[in-house]
Motif scaffolding. Structure first.
Motif, mmCIF file in Angstrom:
data_model
loop_
_atom_site.group_PDB
_atom_site.id
_atom_site.type_symbol
_atom_site.label_atom_id
_atom_site.label_comp_id
_atom_site.label_asym_id
_atom_site.label_seq_id
_atom_site.Cartn_x
_atom_site.Cartn_y
_atom_site.Cartn_z
ATOM 1 N N ASP A 276 0.841 -1.534 -0.028
ATOM 2 C CA ASP A 276 0.191 0.098 0.070
ATOM 3 C C ASP A 276 0.964 1.246 0.107
ATOM 4 O O ASP A 276 0.085 2.403 0.509
ATOM 5 N N GLU A 277 2.038 1.210 -0.317
ATOM 6 C CA GLU A 277 2.947 2.356 -0.431
ATOM 7 C C GLU A 277 3.214 3.007 -1.851
ATOM 8 O O GLU A 277 2.933 1.984 -2.822
ATOM 9 N N SER A 278 3.572 4.065 -2.127
ATOM 10 C CA SER A 278 3.882 4.607 -3.348
ATOM 11 C C SER A 278 5.103 4.156 -3.983
ATOM 12 O O SER A 278 6.363 4.121 -3.175
ATOM 13 N N VAL A 279 5.050 3.376 -5.049
ATOM 14 C CA VAL A 279 6.256 2.841 -5.569
ATOM 15 C C VAL A 279 6.491 3.142 -7.127
ATOM 16 O O VAL A 279 5.867 3.659 -7.761
ATOM 17 N N GLN A 289 4.539 4.512 -11.890
ATOM 18 C CA GLN A 289 4.353 5.123 -10.630
ATOM 19 C C GLN A 289 3.205 4.648 -10.121
ATOM 20 O O GLN A 289 2.158 4.616 -11.221
ATOM 21 N N GLY A 290 2.973 4.171 -9.042
ATOM 22 C CA GLY A 290 1.656 3.572 -8.579
ATOM 23 C C GLY A 290 1.554 3.045 -7.027
ATOM 24 O O GLY A 290 2.782 3.410 -6.426
ATOM 25 N N LEU A 291 0.512 2.755 -6.719
ATOM 26 C CA LEU A 291 0.591 2.096 -5.338
ATOM 27 C C LEU A 291 0.706 0.731 -5.328
ATOM 28 O O LEU A 291 -0.140 -0.089 -5.886
ATOM 29 N N LEU A 302 0.734 -6.505 -8.102
ATOM 30 C CA LEU A 302 -0.534 -5.571 -8.691
ATOM 31 C C LEU A 302 -0.263 -4.077 -8.331
ATOM 32 O O LEU A 302 0.334 -3.872 -7.146
ATOM 33 N N LEU A 303 -0.315 -3.261 -8.953
ATOM 34 C CA LEU A 303 0.278 -1.884 -9.205
ATOM 35 C C LEU A 303 -0.989 -1.035 -9.381
ATOM 36 O O LEU A 303 -1.535 -1.119 -10.559
ATOM 37 N N GLU A 304 -1.459 -0.312 -8.510
ATOM 38 C CA GLU A 304 -2.649 0.684 -8.531
ATOM 39 C C GLU A 304 -2.280 1.975 -9.488
ATOM 40 O O GLU A 304 -1.436 2.557 -8.746
ATOM 41 N N THR A 305 -2.590 1.951 -10.807
ATOM 42 C CA THR A 305 -1.948 3.477 -11.485
ATOM 43 C C THR A 305 -3.310 3.970 -11.820
ATOM 44 O O THR A 305 -4.415 3.765 -11.466
ATOM 45 N N VAL A 309 -5.957 -1.147 -11.516
ATOM 46 C CA VAL A 309 -4.902 -1.936 -10.901
ATOM 47 C C VAL A 309 -4.268 -2.867 -12.126
ATOM 48 O O VAL A 309 -5.393 -3.478 -12.591
ATOM 49 N N GLU A 310 -3.131 -2.995 -12.284
ATOM 50 C CA GLU A 310 -2.563 -3.569 -13.412
ATOM 51 C C GLU A 310 -1.589 -4.513 -12.702
ATOM 52 O O GLU A 310 -1.161 -4.476 -11.674
ATOM 53 N N ALA A 311 -1.537 -5.586 -13.501
ATOM 54 C CA ALA A 311 -0.470 -6.704 -13.090
ATOM 55 C C ALA A 311 0.787 -6.848 -13.694
ATOM 56 O O ALA A 311 0.632 -6.618 -15.133
ATOM 57 N N PHE A 312 1.903 -7.023 -13.130
ATOM 58 C CA PHE A 312 3.067 -6.857 -13.788
ATOM 59 C C PHE A 312 3.725 -8.106 -13.333
ATOM 60 O O PHE A 312 4.025 -8.230 -12.185
ATOM 61 N N HIS A 313 4.397 -8.860 -14.320
ATOM 62 C CA HIS A 313 5.267 -10.014 -14.098
ATOM 63 C C HIS A 313 6.766 -9.844 -14.024
ATOM 64 O O HIS A 313 7.096 -8.708 -14.249
#
Length: 322
Positions: A276-279, A289-291, A302-305, A309-313
């Motif tokens: 739940d941090e900004s990364v 950038q996202g949460l 799982l990155l919330e942009t 919410v998008e999934a990155f492998h």
């Protein structure tokens, strides 16, 4: 002879050249030549006339005999320890070469020092002699590469379990393959795979963990780091640490084969460094950038942009705090 002389000097006390020569059955001149080889390993040697030689603080050499004794009965028949090498280019490279030899057991490759240790994205893994742990375990899977998603995260869970047995708490996991202690790197994982994309394949699980990093080596490390000595005040022997980690790693890999990553997801997520941090996710082309919202059942980040919410492998990507 180098192994024998290091065994004699391991206690950190002074040993005269005469006594060393007698114990080894060689001349004092031959002892002096061996001391040059000891220094070439990166170890500091004190030489005082009339007293002899000593390695300040001694040296904690790995013991194959004690390591095997430290394996739990549940895993003793499942791992085949290869000869512990003083120095080699890379334990992962050795393990990949060893995959051509058939066998039913997982093979464990261990070195006191790596001359070409590797991290992810081609980075060097600093590997001073007899200070940290550098090891690789081979593992065979029968369900293809696609079923191995989340494996690096599973290895992180296994290391967390082992470290807790050693009394090491407050360790977190950084997607996809690092262990941190209070935001400083303690360990890293490098996976390499060989085999059929849809059938039988072999994986080399390479692990580096800081146990007692020589402080002069810290100039070579590009990021904040920590070792078990700092965390615990006094680290257990490296042999004990390694046995404890292997005792946790093999059952966790077996659990992964049975349940997949989804069965271990909650445990990984509970230790997520950036939950739940900004990364910022760095790829070869972009910074995103996202949460950080954890990972899904396959281990994808799982990155919330701004797009949701998008999934990155995993792959050639890096994650850092925003």
């Amino acid at each position: 002879m180098l192994s024998a002389i290091l065994g004699l000097l391991a206690d950190g006390k002074f040993h005269s050249g005469q006594d060393l020569g007698k114990a080894l059955g060689v001349s004092r001149s031959a002892v002096w030549k061996q001391m040059q080889l000891v220094q070439e390993l990166g170890l500091e040697v004190y030489s005082v006339k009339g007293r002899g030689y000593r390695i300040p603080g001694g040296v904690d050499l790995l013991s194959a005999e004690q390591l095997i004794k430290g394996f739990s009965p549940a895993i003793a028949d499942k791992v085949e320890l290869q000869p512990i090498e003083f120095t080699m280019p890379s334990t992962n490279a050795a393990a990949l070469t060893g995959l051509v030899v058939p066998g039913n057991c997982s093979r464990l490759y261990v070195a006191e020092q790596q001359t070409a240790g590797r991290g992810r994205r081609g980075r060097q893994w600093v590997s001073p002699f007899a200070s940290n742990l550098y090891f690789s375990l081979t593992w065979q899977f029968s369900s293809g590469v696609a079923a191995l998603e989340g494996l690096s995260l599973v290895v992180g869970v296994a290391l967390l379990r082992g470290l807790r047995k050693l009394g090491v708490n407050d360790v977190s996991v950084k997607w996809p393959n690092d262990l941190l202690w209070r935001n400083r790197k303690l360990a890293g994982v490098l996976l390499e795979m060989v085999g059929d994309a849809s059938g039988e394949c072999n994986v080399v699980v390479g692990i580096g963990m800081n146990v007692n990093m020589p402080r002069q080596e810290m100039r070579e490390v590009e990021q904040p780091w920590v070792d078990l000595t700092e965390i615990l005040g006094e680290a257990p022997s490296r042999t004990r640490v390694l046995a404890t980690l292997i005792n946790a790693l093999i059952p966790t890999l077996e659990e992964f084969v049975e349940k997949g990553f989804s069965g271990l997801r909650d445990e990984w997520q509970a230790a997520n460094s950036f939950q739940d941090e900004s990364v910022v996710l760095q790829t070869a082309q972009h910074n995103i950038q996202g949460l950080c919202r954890g990972v899904n059942d396959t281990g994808a980040l799982l990155l919330e942009t701004v797009n949701g919410v998008e999934a990155f492998h995993g792959g050639e990507v890096s994650l850092r705090a925003s």
